[in-house]
Design a protein around this motif. Sequence first.
Motif, PDB file in Angstrom:
ATOM      1  N   VAL A   1     -22.039 -29.214  15.383  1.00  0.00           N
ATOM      2  CA  VAL A   1     -22.789 -29.657  16.553  1.00  0.00           C
ATOM      3  C   VAL A   1     -23.143 -28.420  17.370  1.00  0.00           C
ATOM      4  CG1 VAL A   1     -22.765 -31.070  18.637  1.00  0.00           C
ATOM      5  CG2 VAL A   1     -21.549 -31.853  16.605  1.00  0.00           C
ATOM      6  N   GLY A   2     -24.424 -28.215  17.576  1.00  0.00           N
ATOM      7  CA  GLY A   2     -24.899 -27.117  18.411  1.00  0.00           C
ATOM      8  C   GLY A   2     -25.555 -27.687  19.666  1.00  0.00           C
ATOM      9  N   LEU A   3     -25.357 -27.036  20.783  1.00  0.00           N
ATOM     10  CA  LEU A   3     -25.966 -27.469  22.046  1.00  0.00           C
ATOM     11  C   LEU A   3     -26.911 -26.393  22.544  1.00  0.00           C
ATOM     12  CD1 LEU A   3     -22.975 -28.948  24.081  1.00  0.00           C
ATOM     13  CD2 LEU A   3     -24.735 -30.173  22.854  1.00  0.00           C
ATOM     14  N   GLU A   4     -28.068 -26.829  23.010  1.00  0.00           N
ATOM     15  CA  GLU A   4     -28.996 -25.915  23.658  1.00  0.00           C
ATOM     16  C   GLU A   4     -29.229 -26.442  25.066  1.00  0.00           C
ATOM     17  OE1 GLU A   4     -33.599 -24.647  23.239  1.00  0.00           O
ATOM     18  OE2 GLU A   4     -32.399 -24.654  21.406  1.00  0.00           O
ATOM     19  N   LEU A   5     -28.844 -25.657  26.045  1.00  0.00           N
ATOM     20  CA  LEU A   5     -28.941 -26.034  27.445  1.00  0.00           C
ATOM     21  C   LEU A   5     -30.025 -25.195  28.098  1.00  0.00           C
ATOM     22  CD1 LEU A   5     -27.611 -27.696  29.731  1.00  0.00           C
ATOM     23  CD2 LEU A   5     -26.082 -25.771  30.083  1.00  0.00           C
ATOM     24  N   THR A   6     -31.032 -25.858  28.666  1.00  0.00           N
ATOM     25  CA  THR A   6     -32.159 -25.166  29.280  1.00  0.00           C
ATOM     26  C   THR A   6     -32.267 -25.579  30.738  1.00  0.00           C
ATOM     27  OG1 THR A   6     -33.315 -25.302  27.171  1.00  0.00           O
ATOM     28  CG2 THR A   6     -34.621 -24.693  29.079  1.00  0.00           C
ATOM     29  N   ASN A   7     -32.329 -24.600  31.625  1.00  0.00           N
ATOM     30  CA  ASN A   7     -32.506 -24.867  33.045  1.00  0.00           C
ATOM     31  C   ASN A   7     -33.998 -24.973  33.321  1.00  0.00           C
ATOM     32  OD1 ASN A   7     -32.354 -25.095  35.787  1.00  0.00           O
ATOM     33  ND2 ASN A   7     -31.529 -23.069  36.149  1.00  0.00           N
ATOM     34  N   THR A   8     -34.492 -26.193  33.578  1.00  0.00           N
ATOM     35  CA  THR A   8     -35.913 -26.404  33.820  1.00  0.00           C
ATOM     36  C   THR A   8     -36.248 -26.418  35.307  1.00  0.00           C
ATOM     37  OG1 THR A   8     -35.618 -28.802  33.756  1.00  0.00           O
ATOM     38  CG2 THR A   8     -36.221 -27.697  31.691  1.00  0.00           C
ATOM     39  N   GLY A   9     -35.248 -26.374  36.158  1.00  0.00           N
ATOM     40  CA  GLY A   9     -35.487 -26.380  37.598  1.00  0.00           C
ATOM     41  C   GLY A   9     -35.413 -24.980  38.174  1.00  0.00           C
ATOM     42  N   SER A  10     -35.501 -24.930  39.486  1.00  0.00           N
ATOM     43  CA  SER A  10     -35.451 -23.632  40.151  1.00  0.00           C
ATOM     44  C   SER A  10     -34.094 -23.374  40.803  1.00  0.00           C
ATOM     45  CB  SER A  10     -36.563 -23.539  41.198  1.00  0.00           C
ATOM     46  OG  SER A  10     -36.422 -24.575  42.143  1.00  0.00           O
ATOM     47  N   SER A  11     -33.157 -24.305  40.651  1.00  0.00           N
ATOM     48  CA  SER A  11     -31.815 -24.101  41.192  1.00  0.00           C
ATOM     49  C   SER A  11     -30.989 -23.276  40.222  1.00  0.00           C
ATOM     50  CB  SER A  11     -31.108 -25.437  41.414  1.00  0.00           C
ATOM     51  OG  SER A  11     -31.756 -26.160  42.413  1.00  0.00           O
ATOM     52  N   LEU A  12     -30.080 -22.524  40.761  1.00  0.00           N
ATOM     53  CA  LEU A  12     -29.168 -21.743  39.940  1.00  0.00           C
ATOM     54  C   LEU A  12     -28.192 -22.692  39.262  1.00  0.00           C
ATOM     55  CD1 LEU A  12     -28.178 -18.933  39.105  1.00  0.00           C
ATOM     56  CD2 LEU A  12     -26.702 -18.965  41.105  1.00  0.00           C
ATOM     57  N   MET A  13     -28.028 -22.542  37.961  1.00  0.00           N
ATOM     58  CA  MET A  13     -27.123 -23.400  37.212  1.00  0.00           C
ATOM     59  C   MET A  13     -26.056 -22.529  36.566  1.00  0.00           C
ATOM     60  SD  MET A  13     -27.920 -26.211  34.222  1.00  0.00           S
ATOM     61  CE  MET A  13     -28.915 -25.084  33.296  1.00  0.00           C
ATOM     62  N   LEU A  14     -24.816 -22.746  36.956  1.00  0.00           N
ATOM     63  CA  LEU A  14     -23.696 -22.000  36.392  1.00  0.00           C
ATOM     64  C   LEU A  14     -22.968 -22.893  35.397  1.00  0.00           C
ATOM     65  CD1 LEU A  14     -22.318 -20.427  39.683  1.00  0.00           C
ATOM     66  CD2 LEU A  14     -23.781 -19.352  37.981  1.00  0.00           C
ATOM     67  N   VAL A  15     -22.813 -22.411  34.175  1.00  0.00           N
ATOM     68  CA  VAL A  15     -22.098 -23.160  33.148  1.00  0.00           C
ATOM     69  C   VAL A  15     -20.911 -22.313  32.732  1.00  0.00           C
ATOM     70  CG1 VAL A  15     -22.229 -24.238  30.885  1.00  0.00           C
ATOM     71  CG2 VAL A  15     -24.232 -24.240  32.379  1.00  0.00           C
TER      72      VAL A  15
ATOM     73  N   HIS B   1     -31.799 -28.790  37.385  1.00  0.00           N
ATOM     74  CA  HIS B   1     -32.368 -29.723  36.412  1.00  0.00           C
ATOM     75  C   HIS B   1     -32.172 -29.097  35.041  1.00  0.00           C
ATOM     76  CE1 HIS B   1     -34.379 -32.198  39.453  1.00  0.00           C
ATOM     77  NE2 HIS B   1     -34.488 -31.068  40.109  1.00  0.00           N
ATOM     78  N   ALA B   2     -31.484 -29.823  34.182  1.00  0.00           N
ATOM     79  CA  ALA B   2     -31.146 -29.267  32.869  1.00  0.00           C
ATOM     80  C   ALA B   2     -31.621 -30.197  31.759  1.00  0.00           C
ATOM     81  CB  ALA B   2     -29.648 -29.059  32.746  1.00  0.00           C
ATOM     82  N   ASN B   3     -32.059 -29.601  30.687  1.00  0.00           N
ATOM     83  CA  ASN B   3     -32.329 -30.328  29.448  1.00  0.00           C
ATOM     84  C   ASN B   3     -31.255 -29.933  28.449  1.00  0.00           C
ATOM     85  OD1 ASN B   3     -34.624 -31.568  30.386  1.00  0.00           O
ATOM     86  ND2 ASN B   3     -36.015 -30.064  29.508  1.00  0.00           N
ATOM     87  N   ILE B   4     -30.655 -30.935  27.811  1.00  0.00           N
ATOM     88  CA  ILE B   4     -29.618 -30.690  26.817  1.00  0.00           C
ATOM     89  C   ILE B   4     -30.116 -31.211  25.480  1.00  0.00           C
ATOM     90  CG2 ILE B   4     -27.245 -31.141  26.129  1.00  0.00           C
ATOM     91  CD1 ILE B   4     -26.626 -31.611  29.091  1.00  0.00           C
ATOM     92  N   GLU B   5     -30.121 -30.336  24.493  1.00  0.00           N
ATOM     93  CA  GLU B   5     -30.556 -30.725  23.154  1.00  0.00           C
ATOM     94  C   GLU B   5     -29.398 -30.508  22.188  1.00  0.00           C
ATOM     95  OE1 GLU B   5     -33.885 -29.425  19.841  1.00  0.00           O
ATOM     96  OE2 GLU B   5     -34.107 -28.761  21.918  1.00  0.00           O
ATOM     97  N   GLN B   6     -29.109 -31.548  21.407  1.00  0.00           N
ATOM     98  CA  GLN B   6     -28.050 -31.458  20.411  1.00  0.00           C
ATOM     99  C   GLN B   6     -28.679 -31.240  19.038  1.00  0.00           C
ATOM    100  OE1 GLN B   6     -25.994 -35.168  20.692  1.00  0.00           O
ATOM    101  NE2 GLN B   6     -24.917 -34.592  22.542  1.00  0.00           N
ATOM    102  N   LYS B   7     -28.106 -30.314  18.311  1.00  0.00           N
ATOM    103  CA  LYS B   7     -28.534 -30.072  16.933  1.00  0.00           C
ATOM    104  C   LYS B   7     -27.327 -30.337  16.050  1.00  0.00           C
ATOM    105  CE  LYS B   7     -31.975 -26.768  18.365  1.00  0.00           C
ATOM    106  NZ  LYS B   7     -32.476 -25.403  18.318  1.00  0.00           N
ATOM    107  N   ILE B   8     -27.384 -31.421  15.280  1.00  0.00           N
ATOM    108  CA  ILE B   8     -26.242 -31.869  14.488  1.00  0.00           C
ATOM    109  C   ILE B   8     -26.594 -31.772  13.006  1.00  0.00           C
ATOM    110  CG2 ILE B   8     -24.695 -33.800  14.003  1.00  0.00           C
ATOM    111  CD1 ILE B   8     -25.328 -34.777  16.859  1.00  0.00           C
ATOM    112  N   THR B   9     -25.719 -31.128  12.266  1.00  0.00           N
ATOM    113  CA  THR B   9     -25.877 -31.047  10.814  1.00  0.00           C
ATOM    114  C   THR B   9     -24.529 -31.362  10.172  1.00  0.00           C
ATOM    115  OG1 THR B   9     -25.384 -28.678  10.804  1.00  0.00           O
ATOM    116  CG2 THR B   9     -27.701 -29.303  10.947  1.00  0.00           C
ATOM    117  N   HIS B  10     -24.588 -31.789   8.925  1.00  0.00           N
ATOM    118  CA  HIS B  10     -23.339 -32.010   8.192  1.00  0.00           C
ATOM    119  C   HIS B  10     -23.497 -31.498   6.760  1.00  0.00           C
ATOM    120  CE1 HIS B  10     -25.586 -35.535   6.839  1.00  0.00           C
ATOM    121  NE2 HIS B  10     -24.743 -35.600   5.821  1.00  0.00           N
TER     122      HIS B  10
END
Length: 103
Positions: A68-82, A47-56
């Motif tokens: 464009v910046g991305l912040e990826l957070t694993n909110t679950g207990s499964s292993l997430m490989l990116v 389970h992942a939350n993806i947050e975009q931070k966009i500036t110009h």
Amino acid sequence: MCAPKTGAAAFKEKVDIIQGLVTIAAIIIGGIWTYNVFIKERREYPHANIEQKITHLALSDQQNLLRVGLELTNTGSSLMLVDMSIVRVQQILPNIAIGALHK
């Protein structure tokens, strides 16, 4: 010596054997599932939350810098490989002055 079994007794013996095999298989499958969920604390999908931070930033009247910046957070207990992430900007319009639109 044992007497030969009748049809009903032979059928009951076969059903008892099948029942024992199914019970053993269920215990093994349940043990594997329990190990994965409670010991390794893994679920099937992360389970992942993806947050975009966009500036110009305006570089000139005609050019803007888009960050464009991305912040990826694993909110679950499964292993997430990116391994890699890709961000695509689908369309960039030129900076047109408002007065030019009414001509």
